[in-house]
Design an enzyme around this catalytic site. Structure first.
Site, PDB file in Angstrom:
ATOM      1  N   ASP A 139       0.806  -1.224   0.000  1.00  2.65           N
ATOM      2  CA  ASP A 139       0.000   0.000   0.000  1.00  2.65           C
ATOM      3  C   ASP A 139       0.838   1.272   0.000  1.00  2.65           C
ATOM      4  O   ASP A 139       0.437   2.296   0.555  1.00  2.65           O
ATOM      5  CB  ASP A 139      -0.964   0.030   1.212  1.00  2.65           C
ATOM      6  CG  ASP A 139      -1.835  -1.205   1.248  1.00  2.65           C
ATOM      7  OD1 ASP A 139      -2.251  -1.644   0.171  1.00  2.65           O
ATOM      8  OD2 ASP A 139      -2.077  -1.721   2.347  1.00  2.65           O
ATOM      9  N   LYS A 178       2.019   2.021  -5.159  1.00  2.00           N
ATOM     10  CA  LYS A 178       2.636   1.463  -6.372  1.00  2.00           C
ATOM     11  C   LYS A 178       1.778   1.729  -7.600  1.00  2.00           C
ATOM     12  O   LYS A 178       2.287   2.035  -8.675  1.00  2.00           O
ATOM     13  CB  LYS A 178       2.851  -0.060  -6.212  1.00  2.00           C
ATOM     14  CG  LYS A 178       3.811  -0.418  -5.092  1.00  2.00           C
ATOM     15  CD  LYS A 178       3.969  -1.915  -4.949  1.00  2.00           C
ATOM     16  CE  LYS A 178       2.769  -2.626  -4.393  1.00  2.00           C
ATOM     17  NZ  LYS A 178       2.474  -2.337  -2.982  1.00  2.00           N
ATOM     18  N   GLY A 189      -4.132  -4.566  -4.113  1.00  2.00           N
ATOM     19  CA  GLY A 189      -5.163  -3.569  -4.419  1.00  2.00           C
ATOM     20  C   GLY A 189      -4.464  -2.317  -4.899  1.00  2.00           C
ATOM     21  O   GLY A 189      -3.922  -1.573  -4.102  1.00  2.00           O
ATOM     22  N   HIS A 190      -4.413  -2.130  -6.213  1.00  2.00           N
ATOM     23  CA  HIS A 190      -3.660  -1.002  -6.756  1.00  2.00           C
ATOM     24  C   HIS A 190      -4.607   0.086  -7.248  1.00  2.00           C
ATOM     25  O   HIS A 190      -5.324  -0.097  -8.228  1.00  2.00           O
ATOM     26  CB  HIS A 190      -2.718  -1.486  -7.859  1.00  2.00           C
ATOM     27  CG  HIS A 190      -1.658  -2.413  -7.327  1.00  2.00           C
ATOM     28  ND1 HIS A 190      -0.771  -3.079  -8.113  1.00  2.00           N
ATOM     29  CD2 HIS A 190      -1.356  -2.773  -6.050  1.00  2.00           C
ATOM     30  CE1 HIS A 190       0.032  -3.811  -7.340  1.00  2.00           C
ATOM     31  NE2 HIS A 190      -0.314  -3.639  -6.094  1.00  2.00           N
ATOM     32  N   ARG A 201       3.923 -29.554  -4.913  1.00  2.00           N
ATOM     33  CA  ARG A 201       3.809 -30.149  -6.248  1.00  2.00           C
ATOM     34  C   ARG A 201       2.472 -30.839  -6.532  1.00  2.00           C
ATOM     35  O   ARG A 201       2.422 -31.847  -7.217  1.00  2.00           O
ATOM     36  CB  ARG A 201       4.997 -31.090  -6.494  1.00  2.00           C
ATOM     37  CG  ARG A 201       6.283 -30.305  -6.598  1.00  2.00           C
ATOM     38  CD  ARG A 201       7.495 -31.114  -6.321  1.00  2.00           C
ATOM     39  NE  ARG A 201       7.484 -31.614  -4.950  1.00  2.00           N
ATOM     40  CZ  ARG A 201       8.457 -32.333  -4.419  1.00  2.00           C
ATOM     41  NH1 ARG A 201       9.490 -32.655  -5.143  1.00  2.00           N
ATOM     42  NH2 ARG A 201       8.376 -32.732  -3.172  1.00  2.00           N
ATOM     43  N   GLN A 211       2.218  -6.150  -3.024  1.00  2.00           N
ATOM     44  CA  GLN A 211       2.692  -6.183  -1.637  1.00  2.00           C
ATOM     45  C   GLN A 211       4.006  -5.393  -1.474  1.00  2.00           C
ATOM     46  O   GLN A 211       4.317  -4.557  -2.298  1.00  2.00           O
ATOM     47  CB  GLN A 211       2.857  -7.629  -1.134  1.00  2.00           C
ATOM     48  CG  GLN A 211       1.536  -8.383  -0.998  1.00  2.00           C
ATOM     49  CD  GLN A 211       1.068  -9.033  -2.278  1.00  2.00           C
ATOM     50  OE1 GLN A 211       1.834  -9.670  -2.968  1.00  2.00           O
ATOM     51  NE2 GLN A 211      -0.193  -8.892  -2.572  1.00  2.00           N
ATOM     52  N   ARG A 229      -6.328   0.512   7.826  1.00  2.00           N
ATOM     53  CA  ARG A 229      -4.902   0.195   7.953  1.00  2.00           C
ATOM     54  C   ARG A 229      -4.355   0.751   9.265  1.00  2.00           C
ATOM     55  O   ARG A 229      -4.791   1.817   9.698  1.00  2.00           O
ATOM     56  CB  ARG A 229      -4.123   0.827   6.796  1.00  2.00           C
ATOM     57  CG  ARG A 229      -4.479   0.244   5.458  1.00  2.00           C
ATOM     58  CD  ARG A 229      -3.732   0.966   4.326  1.00  2.00           C
ATOM     59  NE  ARG A 229      -4.203   0.502   3.027  1.00  2.00           N
ATOM     60  CZ  ARG A 229      -4.327   1.274   1.961  1.00  2.00           C
ATOM     61  NH1 ARG A 229      -4.029   2.548   2.014  1.00  2.00           N
ATOM     62  NH2 ARG A 229      -4.760   0.767   0.820  1.00  2.00           N
ATOM     63  N   LEU A 246       3.281  12.523   0.901  1.00  2.00           N
ATOM     64  CA  LEU A 246       3.927  13.541   1.738  1.00  2.00           C
ATOM     65  C   LEU A 246       2.877  14.550   2.222  1.00  2.00           C
ATOM     66  O   LEU A 246       2.928  15.046   3.346  1.00  2.00           O
ATOM     67  CB  LEU A 246       5.031  14.258   0.944  1.00  2.00           C
ATOM     68  CG  LEU A 246       5.785  15.313   1.732  1.00  2.00           C
ATOM     69  CD1 LEU A 246       6.657  14.685   2.804  1.00  2.00           C
ATOM     70  CD2 LEU A 246       6.630  16.196   0.824  1.00  2.00           C
TER      71      LEU A 246
HETATM   72  P1  IMO Z   1      -0.730  -4.237  -2.324  1.00  2.00           P
HETATM   73  O1  IMO Z   1      -0.215  -4.809  -3.590  1.00  2.00           O
HETATM   74  C1  IMO Z   1      -1.182  -4.600   1.981  1.00  2.00           C
HETATM   75  C2  IMO Z   1      -1.187  -8.647   3.692  1.00  2.00           C
HETATM   76  C3  IMO Z   1      -2.462  -9.131   4.352  1.00  2.00           C
HETATM   77  C4  IMO Z   1      -1.884 -10.043   5.413  1.00  2.00           C
HETATM   78  C5  IMO Z   1      -0.689 -10.673   4.711  1.00  2.00           C
HETATM   79  C6  IMO Z   1      -0.953 -12.055   4.148  1.00  2.00           C
HETATM   80  O2  IMO Z   1      -2.022  -3.521  -2.410  1.00  2.00           O
HETATM   81  O3  IMO Z   1       0.326  -3.439  -1.614  1.00  2.00           O
HETATM   82  P2  IMO Z   1      -2.328 -12.887   2.009  1.00  2.00           P
HETATM   83  O4  IMO Z   1      -3.781 -12.751   1.662  1.00  2.00           O
HETATM   84  O5  IMO Z   1      -1.412 -12.270   1.017  1.00  2.00           O
HETATM   85  O6  IMO Z   1      -1.947 -14.298   2.350  1.00  2.00           O
HETATM   86  O7  IMO Z   1      -2.167 -12.060   3.384  1.00  2.00           O
HETATM   87  O8  IMO Z   1      -0.336  -9.793   3.672  1.00  2.00           O
HETATM   88  N1  IMO Z   1      -1.335  -8.178   2.295  1.00  2.00           N
HETATM   89  C7  IMO Z   1      -1.295  -6.877   1.936  1.00  2.00           C
HETATM   90  N2  IMO Z   1      -1.208  -5.760   2.667  1.00  2.00           N
HETATM   91  N3  IMO Z   1      -1.211  -4.491   0.645  1.00  2.00           N
HETATM   92  C8  IMO Z   1      -1.232  -5.613  -0.116  1.00  2.00           C
HETATM   93  O9  IMO Z   1      -1.070  -5.561  -1.451  1.00  2.00           O
HETATM   94  C9  IMO Z   1      -1.341  -6.875   0.530  1.00  2.00           C
HETATM   95  N4  IMO Z   1      -1.433  -8.151   0.084  1.00  2.00           N
HETATM   96  C10 IMO Z   1      -1.413  -8.930   1.183  1.00  2.00           C
HETATM   97  O10 IMO Z   1      -3.195  -8.057   4.904  1.00  2.00           O
HETATM   98  O11 IMO Z   1      -1.402  -9.289   6.485  1.00  2.00           O
HETATM   99 MG    MG Z   2      -3.210  -3.097  -0.679  1.00  2.00          MG
END
Ligand code: IMO
Ligand code: MG
Length: 429
Positions: free
Chosen positions: A13, A16, A40-41, A141, A221, A302, A329
């Protein structure tokens, strides 16, 4: 020719989507190489925010080729729905969206298992999209790849083996038979949908690089959610780090030219796990309100906190980052003092590097330096020199602490709300 990787340097978050949208203008290809629809972009499309989970953010830009490479886990139902949503916005995907035939797929039982695990062991706070269980099947596998899904005979034999194996677990939540029926019901529709999209994306990429195209790899992520380099076990099940591009897209390390880290001016985290600079009181709420800090995938609020230079320095090192894009910022405007975490304290010891121990991660206390805040509306500023002195001091302090240059400063969601600070920046003339 140049290839560029966009990496999240915190817990996801970081913004990106906005930076990919900004740089995507210069790209010929935009590629996702790990994760799935847990991402979530958010991008601004025709003036409105719009969230993509699986399809690379470049799809909203006309004529860009968008690839979902082999390291991604693809939920065919979710991909189908995302394409339908794009159609309602008149965004055409024909001949410009492709998925790797060797990417693994997420089936409904993965989502059930994700939910079950969240109920039965330490709660990670996953997005419950079935990401972890799908990657687990890949590693042991028994996974089903796109090319397996497209072969009816192979698919059903793999499916039945998988359901048999998972039967005792699935029974705790639902009737495994109904899961199978549901998969059967949707199978032909999803197979016909996936078939024209499935290719060897590695070959397309090799050709693109050979033809001197600009290729942008979009991570999902962030580094602290990386399976190897994050706050394990509170991580996602893939490798968002720059090295993940090699395995997740089938591109050799010699073909990666640049890695740009995306970093938020403060820190946020969704889900469980350690977060040393988390702010639980009024200051945290201020950031949360100013930054509209809700998860773009799950809608969860968040957690917010001060900038943590220990984790960002770790990310800079792991990813080989030389340049960063600083986002949000503007959300710090109006605060009297700004704190930056420069180290952690654990049992009277000062820790300067990211610790892997669960105890240290959980119980360490941040060591802060304080700076004066900045006031006044900074929206609409387009030159670095226009920023208030204290904002520039904050930025320059971050650069010094994390060992990388901040090349872009983002002051809002749209393309226009961006300051280019560095004279040299890849692709931007
Ligand atoms: P973007 O691309 C923020 C977090 C979940 C959880 C952990 C594992 O938008 O930055 P999962 O479902 O992946 O097995 O969950 O990772 N998480 C994210 N947090 N932004 C994301 O993606 C995330 N994708 C997974 O909240 O803590
Ligand atoms: Mg996200």
């Amino acid at each position: 020719m140049s290839t560029l990787v966009i990496i999240g340097t915190q817990w996801g978050d970081e913004g990106k989507g906005k930076v990919v949208h900004f740089l995507g203008k210069y790209a010929d290809y935009v590629v996702r190489y790990q994760g799935g629809n847990n991402a979530g972009h958010t991008i601004i499309f025709e003036g409105k925010p719009f969230v993509l989970h699986l399809i690379p953010s470049g799809i909203v830009l006309p004529r860009k080729m968008c690839l979902i490479a082999n390291g991604v886990v693809i939920d065919p139902e979710s991909l189908y729905e995302e394409v339908e949503l794009l159609k309602t916005k008149k965004i055409n995907i024909k001949n410009r969206l492709f998925v790797s035939e060797s990417a693994h797929i997420i089936l409904p039982y993965h989502r059930y298992l994700d939910e079950l695990r969240e109920k039965s062991r330490i709660r990670i706070g996953t997005t419950r999209r079935g990401i972890g269980p799908a990657y687990a099947d890949k590693v042991v596998r028994i996974g089903i790849r796109v090319c397996d899904f497209l072969d009816k005979e192979i698919f059903f034999s793999l499916l039945d083996n998988n359901l048999k194996e998972k039967d005792p677990l699935l029974k705790k939540l639902c009737a495994p038979k109904s899961i199978r029926q549901n998969i059967v019901r949707n199978y032909e529709k999803l197979k016909n949908f996936l078939k024209p999209l499935a290719v060897d994306t590695g070959i397309l990429l090799e050709k693109a690089i050979r033809e001197n195209k600009n290729v942008l790899f979009e991570s999902a992520q962030g580094t602290l959610l990386d399976l190897d380099f994050g706050t394990y076990p509170y991580v996602t099940s893939s490798n968002p780090v720059a090295g993940g591009v090699c395995t997740g897209a089938g591109v050799g390390p010699t073909k990666i030219d640049e890695v740009i880290g995306i970093v938020k001016a403060y820190t946020t985290r969704v889900g469980g796990g350690p977060f040393p600079t988390e702010l639980k009181g009024k200051t945290g709420e201020y950031l949360w309100e100013r930054g509209l800090e809700y998860g773009a995938t799950t809608g969860r609020p968040r957690r917010c906190g001060w900038f943590d230079s220990v984790i960002v320095r770790h990310s800079v090192r792991i990813n080989g980052i030389e340049r960063l894009a600083l986002t949000k910022l503007d959300c710090l405007e109006g605060m009297d003092r700004l704190k930056i975490c420069v180290a952690y304290k654990y049992k009277n010891k000062i820790i300067k590097e990211f610790p892997y121990s669960r105890h240290v991660q959980r119980d360490c206390k941040p060591v802060y330096i304080e700076m004066e805040g900045f006031k006044g509306n900074i929206h609409g500023m387009t030159k670095y020199s226009q920023l208030p002195l204290n904002a520039r001091r904050y930025i320059e302090k971050l650069e010094e602490l994390v060992n990388a240059k901040i090349s872009i400063v983002s002051l809002g969601r749209t393309r226009e709300e961006t300051i280019i600070k560095d004279k040299y920046f890849p692709w931007i003339k």
